[in-house]
Design an enzyme around this catalytic site. Structure first.
Site, PDB file in Angstrom:
ATOM      1  N   TYR A 177       6.979   8.755  -9.482  1.00 39.39           N
ATOM      2  CA  TYR A 177       7.407   8.242  -8.173  1.00 39.39           C
ATOM      3  C   TYR A 177       8.416   9.202  -7.535  1.00 39.39           C
ATOM      4  O   TYR A 177       8.286   9.604  -6.380  1.00 39.39           O
ATOM      5  CB  TYR A 177       8.021   6.841  -8.319  1.00 39.39           C
ATOM      6  CG  TYR A 177       8.647   6.367  -7.025  1.00 39.39           C
ATOM      7  CD1 TYR A 177       7.844   6.013  -5.944  1.00 39.39           C
ATOM      8  CD2 TYR A 177      10.038   6.320  -6.858  1.00 39.39           C
ATOM      9  CE1 TYR A 177       8.408   5.609  -4.732  1.00 39.39           C
ATOM     10  CE2 TYR A 177      10.603   5.920  -5.656  1.00 39.39           C
ATOM     11  CZ  TYR A 177       9.781   5.560  -4.594  1.00 39.39           C
ATOM     12  OH  TYR A 177      10.338   5.175  -3.401  1.00 39.39           O
ATOM     13  N   LYS A 208       8.320  11.597  -4.011  1.00 43.18           N
ATOM     14  CA  LYS A 208       9.316  11.564  -2.931  1.00 43.18           C
ATOM     15  C   LYS A 208       9.990  12.928  -2.732  1.00 43.18           C
ATOM     16  O   LYS A 208      10.429  13.261  -1.641  1.00 43.18           O
ATOM     17  CB  LYS A 208      10.344  10.451  -3.205  1.00 43.18           C
ATOM     18  CG  LYS A 208       9.729   9.042  -3.140  1.00 43.18           C
ATOM     19  CD  LYS A 208       9.141   8.744  -1.771  1.00 43.18           C
ATOM     20  CE  LYS A 208       8.451   7.407  -1.652  1.00 43.18           C
ATOM     21  NZ  LYS A 208       7.892   7.155  -0.329  1.00 43.18           N
TER      22      LYS A 208
HETATM   23  N1  LIG Z   1      12.887  -0.613  -1.327  1.00 39.85           N
HETATM   24  C1  LIG Z   1      13.515   0.448  -1.790  1.00 39.85           C
HETATM   25  O1  LIG Z   1      14.501   0.333  -2.531  1.00 39.85           O
HETATM   26  C2  LIG Z   1      13.064   1.829  -1.367  1.00 39.85           C
HETATM   27  C3  LIG Z   1      13.945   2.897  -1.577  1.00 39.85           C
HETATM   28  C4  LIG Z   1      13.553   4.164  -1.195  1.00 39.85           C
HETATM   29  C5  LIG Z   1      12.332   4.368  -0.606  1.00 39.85           C
HETATM   30  N2  LIG Z   1      11.488   3.318  -0.429  1.00 39.85           N
HETATM   31  C6  LIG Z   1      10.177   3.598   0.186  1.00 39.85           C
HETATM   32  O2  LIG Z   1      10.021   2.776   1.319  1.00 39.85           O
HETATM   33  C7  LIG Z   1       8.629   2.608   1.589  1.00 39.85           C
HETATM   34  C8  LIG Z   1       8.365   1.137   1.856  1.00 39.85           C
HETATM   35  O3  LIG Z   1       8.599   0.408   0.669  1.00 39.85           O
HETATM   36  P1  LIG Z   1       9.284  -1.040   0.673  1.00 39.85           P
HETATM   37  O4  LIG Z   1      10.567  -0.918  -0.012  1.00 39.85           O
HETATM   38  O5  LIG Z   1       9.250  -1.623   2.006  1.00 39.85           O
HETATM   39  O6  LIG Z   1       8.295  -1.767  -0.345  1.00 39.85           O
HETATM   40  P2  LIG Z   1       7.296  -2.996  -0.169  1.00 39.85           P
HETATM   41  O7  LIG Z   1       8.009  -4.185   0.345  1.00 39.85           O
HETATM   42  O8  LIG Z   1       6.621  -3.097  -1.508  1.00 39.85           O
HETATM   43  O9  LIG Z   1       6.248  -2.498   0.924  1.00 39.85           O
HETATM   44  C9  LIG Z   1       5.310  -1.505   0.626  1.00 39.85           C
HETATM   45  C10 LIG Z   1       4.280  -1.431   1.745  1.00 39.85           C
HETATM   46  O10 LIG Z   1       3.330  -0.402   1.402  1.00 39.85           O
HETATM   47  C11 LIG Z   1       2.017  -0.937   1.481  1.00 39.85           C
HETATM   48  N3  LIG Z   1       1.153  -0.345   0.473  1.00 39.85           N
HETATM   49  C12 LIG Z   1       1.400  -0.154  -0.851  1.00 39.85           C
HETATM   50  N4  LIG Z   1       0.306   0.348  -1.446  1.00 39.85           N
HETATM   51  C13 LIG Z   1      -0.646   0.467  -0.495  1.00 39.85           C
HETATM   52  C14 LIG Z   1      -2.004   0.908  -0.494  1.00 39.85           C
HETATM   53  N5  LIG Z   1      -2.644   1.296  -1.619  1.00 39.85           N
HETATM   54  N6  LIG Z   1      -2.698   0.895   0.665  1.00 39.85           N
HETATM   55  C15 LIG Z   1      -2.097   0.472   1.806  1.00 39.85           C
HETATM   56  N7  LIG Z   1      -0.829   0.027   1.886  1.00 39.85           N
HETATM   57  C16 LIG Z   1      -0.121   0.032   0.727  1.00 39.85           C
HETATM   58  C17 LIG Z   1       2.176  -2.428   1.215  1.00 39.85           C
HETATM   59  O11 LIG Z   1       1.065  -3.105   1.801  1.00 39.85           O
HETATM   60  P3  LIG Z   1       0.518  -4.536   1.245  1.00 39.85           P
HETATM   61  O12 LIG Z   1       1.734  -5.341   0.855  1.00 39.85           O
HETATM   62  O13 LIG Z   1      -0.209  -5.114   2.429  1.00 39.85           O
HETATM   63  O14 LIG Z   1      -0.350  -4.218   0.093  1.00 39.85           O
HETATM   64  C18 LIG Z   1       3.501  -2.734   1.905  1.00 39.85           C
HETATM   65  O15 LIG Z   1       3.292  -2.979   3.269  1.00 39.85           O
HETATM   66  C19 LIG Z   1       7.885   3.178   0.383  1.00 39.85           C
HETATM   67  O16 LIG Z   1       7.389   4.456   0.704  1.00 39.85           O
HETATM   68  C20 LIG Z   1       8.973   3.279  -0.680  1.00 39.85           C
HETATM   69  O17 LIG Z   1       8.694   4.302  -1.593  1.00 39.85           O
HETATM   70  C21 LIG Z   1      11.817   2.056  -0.792  1.00 39.85           C
END
Ligand SMILES: NC(=O)c1ccc[n+]([C@@H]2O[C@H](COP(=O)([O-])OP(=O)(O)OC[C@H]3O[C@@H](n4cnc5c(N)ncnc54)[C@H](OP(=O)(O)O)[C@@H]3O)[C@@H](O)[C@H]2O)c1
Length: 275
Positions: A167, A171
């Site tokens: 992961y 990134k």
């Molecule tokens: N939360 C954190 O602490 C954090 C920190 C740093 C970076 N990020 C980054 O922020 C971004 C958003 O994550 P989040 O925290 O908002 O997590 P999240 O709530 O799990 O949301 C992830 C989103 O990505 C979509 N997704 C995942 N796999 C997919 C696939 N195979 N095809 C299409 N859509 C897919 C999901 O769609 P469905 O639910 O409809 O499947 C969901 O809308 C990610 O890139 C993550 O790496 C998050």
């Protein structure tokens, strides 16, 4: 009420008004907040996700804040054919003004235990989809000013993450790719910004731990993360790192002795997984 009064909008909202925006991962967490805020700022939003229930609830929320009807694309970005169909359909019917590459997922645990089916799909979603969507829409973007790309990295883009090795590496990729693209697009009038959040409230951790851990301690609110990312994009910032703690982490990582840093990150990451 269908539109919110102009006084409730930040100054930078004007940059988003009237543009067609595509947001991946719009159904949850950070992407959902980004989509809501851009709709609020007057963008026409095209939403990508997989989950029908969460997409429908998002549509209801958007219906309360915007007059234009969002377009929905149910697409699994880990599937090459679906990704290509998305690109073809969007390019046929829309001129994308702003692309938000937000969809992504993590895995917490030693790499040698990572389920094999997640290894390829993580690279497909976190890296390949981002690259191919940028390549698909940039040729039209460079022809009109005021367009932009927001790529979602992580504070983990600034250091290796033992306990979440692949992961973190995906990134790392986002940081290098987005920095370079920003420079290439400076003379072409396309804003390119990377946002690098730390722990944020969303479904990320629950998914990354296969349901074992629900929430990070002291996680940031995704509304704040989305707002600082969109402000940064409108100003064509190279990098946006929401939250002072995260900025310190990203900065300090380059000075800290690597063996101590890696050991500390590994312990902290695995602590979530095994507690
Ligand atoms: N939360 C954190 O602490 C954090 C920190 C740093 C970076 N990020 C980054 O922020 C971004 C958003 O994550 P989040 O925290 O908002 O997590 P999240 O709530 O799990 O949301 C992830 C989103 O990505 C979509 N997704 C995942 N796999 C997919 C696939 N195979 N095809 C299409 N859509 C897919 C999901 O769609 P469905 O639910 O409809 O499947 C969901 O809308 C990610 O890139 C993550 O790496 C998050």
């Amino acid at each position: 009420m269908k539109t919110l009064s102009k006084q409730t909008l930040p100054d930078f909202a004007r940059w988003f008004s009237g543009k067609t925006v595509l947001v991946t991962g719009a159904t949850s967490g950070i992407g959902r907040e980004i989509a809501k805020q851009m709709a609020h700022y007057g963008s026409k939003v095209l939403l990508c996700g997989r989950n029908i229930e969460t997409m429908n609830s998002l549509l209801k929320e958007l219906n309360a804040i915007t007059l234009s009807s969002p377009k929905v694309f149910f697409v699994d970005l880990a599937d090459t054919k679906s990704l290509q169909e998305l690109i073809t359909e969007v390019n046929k019917s829309y001129d994308i003004g702003i692309l938000v590459n937000n969809a992504g997922f993590g895995y917490i645990g030693d790499f040698y235990t990572m389920p094999e089916n997640k290894i390829r799909s993580m690279q497909e979603v976190n890296i390949i989809a981002t690259v191919e969507l940028c390549r698909a829409f940039l040729p039209k973007m460079v022809k009109k000013s005021g367009s932009g790309i927001l790529n979602v990295g992580s504070v983990a883009s600034f250091f290796a993450t033992p306990g979440s090795a692949l992961y973190g590496a995906t990134k790392y990729f986002i940081l290098g790719f987005t920095d370079a693209l920003h420079q290439e697009m400076l003379s072409k009038g396309v804003n390119v910004t990377g946002v690098y959040p730390g722990n944020t409230e969303s479904q990320f951790l629950e998914r990354a731990t296969n349901g074992k851990v629900k929430n990070f301690e002291k996680a940031m609110n995704p509304t704040l993360v989305a707002k600082s990312a969109l402000k940064g994009l409108s100003e064509n910032k190279l990098r946006v790192i929401p939250g002072l703690n995260n900025r310190i982490k990203a900065f300090a990582a380059s000075f800290f002795p690597k063996s101590i840093l890696l050991s500390k990150i590994y312990t902290n990451t695995i602590k979530y997984y095994y507690k």
